[in-house]
Write a protein that holds these residues in place. Structure first.
Motif, PDB file in Angstrom:
ATOM      1  N   UNK A 171     -21.589  23.253  12.757  1.00  0.00           N
ATOM      2  CA  UNK A 171     -22.940  23.460  13.249  1.00  0.00           C
ATOM      3  C   UNK A 171     -23.945  22.979  12.230  1.00  0.00           C
ATOM      4  N   UNK A 225     -18.682  19.993   4.738  1.00  0.00           N
ATOM      5  CA  UNK A 225     -19.139  19.869   6.118  1.00  0.00           C
ATOM      6  C   UNK A 225     -20.425  19.056   6.210  1.00  0.00           C
TER       7      UNK A 225
ATOM      8  N   UNK C 176     -17.251  18.374   9.544  1.00  0.00           N
ATOM      9  CA  UNK C 176     -18.378  17.474   9.334  1.00  0.00           C
ATOM     10  C   UNK C 176     -18.850  16.895  10.661  1.00  0.00           C
ATOM     11  N   UNK C 178     -18.510  18.294  13.505  1.00  0.00           N
ATOM     12  CA  UNK C 178     -19.171  19.376  14.244  1.00  0.00           C
ATOM     13  C   UNK C 178     -20.646  19.449  13.898  1.00  0.00           C
ATOM     14  N   UNK C 179     -20.950  19.275  12.616  1.00  0.00           N
ATOM     15  CA  UNK C 179     -22.343  19.341  12.203  1.00  0.00           C
ATOM     16  C   UNK C 179     -23.136  18.238  12.885  1.00  0.00           C
ATOM     17  N   UNK C 182     -23.679  19.017  16.577  1.00  0.00           N
ATOM     18  CA  UNK C 182     -24.721  19.995  16.869  1.00  0.00           C
ATOM     19  C   UNK C 182     -26.088  19.364  16.735  1.00  0.00           C
ATOM     20  N   UNK C 186     -28.549  20.305  20.033  1.00  0.00           N
ATOM     21  CA  UNK C 186     -29.628  21.281  19.987  1.00  0.00           C
ATOM     22  C   UNK C 186     -30.945  20.741  20.534  1.00  0.00           C
ATOM     23  N   UNK C 188     -33.710  18.522  18.903  1.00  0.00           N
ATOM     24  CA  UNK C 188     -34.693  18.853  17.881  1.00  0.00           C
ATOM     25  C   UNK C 188     -35.133  17.588  17.165  1.00  0.00           C
TER      26      UNK C 188
END
Lengths: 282, 249, 337
Positions: A171, A225, C176, C178-179, C182, C186, C188
């Motif tokens: 996320x 991440x 990574x 996943x970031x 998102x 989202x 934005x």
């Protein structure tokens, strides 16, 4: 990929091993849910009773090698039962409640462990686990050790850094405000300053500049991440903060620091030391 | 102006080969029962569908070979009533296919739209909307000006289906005037056989995708074919040299 | 419906004035307060200047471009489908683009830098293109009220498929990835930095120009395809141009800022009520109106709960969702009258 294969082989080996262990003692019947609870079981030296863990149980290695029943907040009764568990040591943070009810109805003994985020709660957790595993003596030993560390934590000198905790895994990066485990751990480490919101929130570039953190706290997983240290400093706005200009960040072990398990006091002491060194070097 | 050379459509709905000519200053009526292929014929004549075989020529050039923009000023179409999705103001809608403000004013006058000019098209009744559609096509051709020097073709598919009897008559008279005074060629699909017989110079009778009769109204209505095509019992008389139809009781 | 008293050009000027005002407020408000005097050369200190130049300005520009694109794209799709509910989000274009970008991130391996950015644009473009072609094939089989329902259902189905695909990708994605996922999920503008904004300044005006050139064709199409053809319209070419421009624009917007819903529905609809459905006015007005809405919404997103930030997609959906419902209810009522 290769890592997965290794893990797969290790899990297979472990299955074999566990089978042998179970055969020998016929006592391995417990699934542990909650990283802090799992660590306590390991500290008490009773991992041999375990047949499974959840995704948050990643420390120590012998726990991480156990088959997982899924994520703490998305437990499924079937995966617990499929491991032949007859007892569940479960953190009160686990979800959903219905799964626990189902398991109880299926004859599994469900032992709920406190999920609090302070030293008193930690002590309660150790007592509850020790009682459940019939390891009271080891439990008292662990509590004595934790008490000693607790005294040192409580004697820590206050720090003055504006330290920003960035949660990075899965996320968009989130920043820790007040009223969460990061807040609790940082307060214990002597840090007073925190962004003025509750929980973990997304923060825009400008807000980051306005917060003007002097140092960033981030876990190795979180950093990875994000895409590494360079990516951290490329986040919008962070380059204009004191921390960004001097590229000051401290790696923290998120699991140890935020879990309020047996490693937490140590992690708080380590964080304090790192911060104190950082402050002195400024 | 419009020449069909063995033009046919093999697609569904199909249309058998037709060879004919439409002259400037001619009002051609297309009649036939439901599903006879009248609307299909209109889409062939307007060039929306290309003939499967044969040719449809406008001023000697195949429709598809004309420049679309130039052709649009010489050929316009009023399709069967379809409500627009958005609420256009009538005056704005009339200018959609092009046309001068004078042309728009003339069309408003010709179709008695003065009262609706500033209103939204969505609030009009079916008949009022139909008159707006016709007026728009006239604007596109600037049909109320000019003589026959520029060949212009107006195609109408049941333009009077929602009109009251007074407006039906005034529309047919308007079409006659366009043909006589402005030299337009007009092809008009009509359901009312008496209207067709009274106002059209020539009629095509369609049935099952084929033209089964063509000629002046008297010629088309002369034999008993018309009654058979529509499967009705008819009495045909003559009135002012035009056939007059009456359903037999 | 009355067109109001003012001349149409005046209405566009009013919108432009409002946009200028919103930009001024947006440029001067934020966590770090900068006064409007800044615009007249009264520069703040170095940090304030840096914040303004590095963070606020690219973000405002991106807001203008994406807002304009989403609204004009909505207006053009509605004209093309002759359906006031055809919105790039509702029809699944945005989600299709999002799924394609996600697939690129997860399956295509990490590509950093400008190359990765343009690869994401391309993926978004292709995703949006595939969905629009699909939706169009479904939509053209029906007419009238039936078409409205069918289109919305098709969009719903596509959104469900894209959602499931996204979920699947998130499932197999690394941390990574996943970031990055998102990021578009989202909706934005928080990731607006100069490289992305510059890329948008190249691509989006191209798409907007393409749409503006379709205005006359879209007007003609409102006559119905047969009549429009007789009035000189090449409907097939128009369709191709609109779908290409919208896919390019929406794909790039999604790749840059994620899914920001309902601007394409809300803005053209309100403007149509105000200045009529003619596309020669509606398209440019929608561009200005969309920019206005997104700039205002993003300024709110930045400042409402500062220092925390509300995803701007959440705000536009909060506004657009109820409006959409109201539209549906109103259509139902007029249908019964």
């Amino acid at each position: 990929m290769r890592r997965l294969q290794c893990r797969g082989v290790a899990v297979l080996l472990l299955f074999g091993l566990l089978g042998a262990v179970r055969f020998a003692w016929a006592a391995a019947d417990t699934v542990v849910v909650g990283g802090d609870v799992a660590e306590i079981v390991a500290e008490l030296g009773r991992t041999e009773v375990l047949v499974g863990r959840d995704d948050t149980g990643v420390y120590p290695a012998e726990i991480a090698l156990l088959p997982s029943v899924g994520y703490l907040r998305r437990l499924s009764a079937e995966s617990v039962l499929s491991l032949g568990a007859r007892r569940l040591l479960v953190s009160d943070a686990a979800q959903p409640r219905e799964t626990l009810a189902q398991l109880e109805a299926s004859g599994v003994e469900v032992v709920r462990i406190d999920a609090g985020q302070d030293f008193d709660a930690l002590e309660r957790k150790v007592r509850q686990v020790a009682t459940a595993l019939d390891a009271k003596a080891q439990g008292e030993g662990l509590i004595a050790r934790l008490d000693e560390q607790r005294a040192r934590v409580e004697g820590l000198a206050p720090l003055h850094s504006r330290a920003l905790f960035i949660l990075g895994h899965g996320g968009a990066p989130m920043v820790a405000g007040r009223g969460n485990s990061a807040d609790a751990a940082m307060r214990l480490a002597g840090l007073d300053w925190r962004p003025d919101f509750s929980g973990y929130k997304r923060v825009g570039g400008e807000a980051l500049v306005a917060l003007a953190p002097e140092v960033v706290l981030i876990s190795p997983i979180g950093l990875e991440a994000l895409g590494g240290e360079e990516a951290l400093w490329r986040m919008p706005g962070i380059g204009m903060t004191p921390a960004g200009r001097e590229r000051r960040y401290i790696e923290v072990d998120e699991q140890a620091l935020l879990g309020f398990g047996p490693r937490t006091p140590e992690a708080i002491l380590a964080l304090h030391a790192a911060l104190a060194e950082d402050e002195a070097g400024r | 102006m419009l020449t069909l050379e063995e033009a046919c459509l093999d697609t569904t709905p199909r249309l058998a080969a037709i060879s004919d000519r439409l002259a400037p200053g001619e009002l051609l009526g297309v009649i036939g029962p439901n599903g006879a292929g009248k609307s299909t014929l209109i889409s062939l004549l307007s060039g929306y569908r290309a003939p499967s075989r044969g040719r449809v020529l406008f001023d000697g050039v195949a429709l598809a070979d004309h420049d679309p923009a130039a052709l649009a000023r010489r050929r316009a179409l009023v399709a069967q009533a379809e409500a627009p999705a958005f609420d256009w103001r009538v005056s704005e809608f009339l200018g959609l296919g092009g046309g001068t403000s004078d042309g728009i004013a003339r069309a408003i006058h010709a179709l008695e739209l003065e009262a609706f000019e500033a209103r939204g098209i969505g609030g009009l009744s079916g008949g009022e909307r139909q008159r707006v559609m016709i007026a728009r096509a006239l604007c596109q051709l600037d049909a109320l000006e000019g003589d026959g020097t520029l060949t212009r073709l107006l195609l109408l598919d049941e333009p009077n289906s929602a009109l009251d009897i007074g407006h039906q008559q005034r529309l047919m008279r308007l079409l006659q005037r366009l043909v006589r005074e402005r030299g337009l060629g007009v092809v008009c699909v009509l359901h009312d056989l008496n209207l067709a017989a009274t106002y059209c110079d020539r009629l095509w009778l369609l049935r099952d995708g084929a033209r089964v009769a063509s000629g002046t109204p008297r010629e088309v209505f002369a034999n008993g074919g018309i009654a058979e095509v529509f499967d009705v019992e008819l009495e045909i008389s003559l009135c002012d040299e035009r056939p007059r139809l009456r359903l037999r009781q | 419906m009355s067109g109001g008293q003012a001349r149409p050009e005046t209405k566009v000027l009013v919108l432009l004035g409002l946009l200028a005002l919103a930009l001024m407020i947006g440029a001067s408000s934020g966590v770090i307060g900068l006064s409007p005097r800044l615009l007249f050369g009264d520069w703040p200190d170095a940090l304030g200047w840096q914040v303004w130049w590095q963070l606020r300005l690219p973000r405002l520009l991106l807001g203008v471009l994406i807002g304009a694109m989403l609204a004009a794209g909505g207006a053009a799709m509605q004209g093309l489908f002759r359906n006031p509910l055809a919105d790039p989000t509702l029809l699944g274009l945005a989600n299709g683009a999002g799924l394609a970008v996600a697939a690129l991130i997860v399956l295509g391996g990490g590509m950093a830098g400008p190359l990765g950015l343009y690869a994401q644009f391309l993926a978004g473009f292709i995703g949006a293109l595939v969905v629009s072609a699909l939706v169009f094939q479904i939509g053209r089989r029906y007419r009238g009220r039936e078409a409205v329902v069918t289109l919305l259902l098709a969009g719903l189905a596509i959104n469900v498929i894209a959602g499931a695909g996204g979920g699947l990708l998130a499932f197999i994605a690394s941390d990574e990835q996943l970031r990055q996922l998102s990021l578009w999920g989202m909706g934005s503008l928080a990731h607006a930095l100069w490289p992305a904004t510059l890329a948008a300044m190249v691509l989006l005006p191209l798409a907007l120009l393409g749409l503006a050139r379709c205005a006359r064709g879209l007007d003609l199409l409102q006559l119905g395809e047969l009549t429009a053809h007789a009035a000189g319209l090449d409907a097939q070419s128009l369709r191709r141009r609109v779908i290409l421009a919208v896919s390019l624009g929406v794909g790039a917007s999604v790749a840059l800022a994620g899914i920001i819903g309902f601007i394409g529905l809300l803005v053209p609809h309100v403007l149509r009520l105000w200045m009529g459905p003619g596309h020669r006015l509606l398209l440019p007005a929608s561009m200005v109106g969309g920019a206005l809405l997104l700039v205002v919404a993003d300024t709110l997103a930045r400042t409402m709960m500062s220092p925390a930030e509300v995803p701007v997609g959440l705000l536009t959906s909060l506004l657009g969702g109820p409006y959409f419902l109201w539209l549906l209810l109103r259509r139902r009522r007029t249908a019964m009258e």
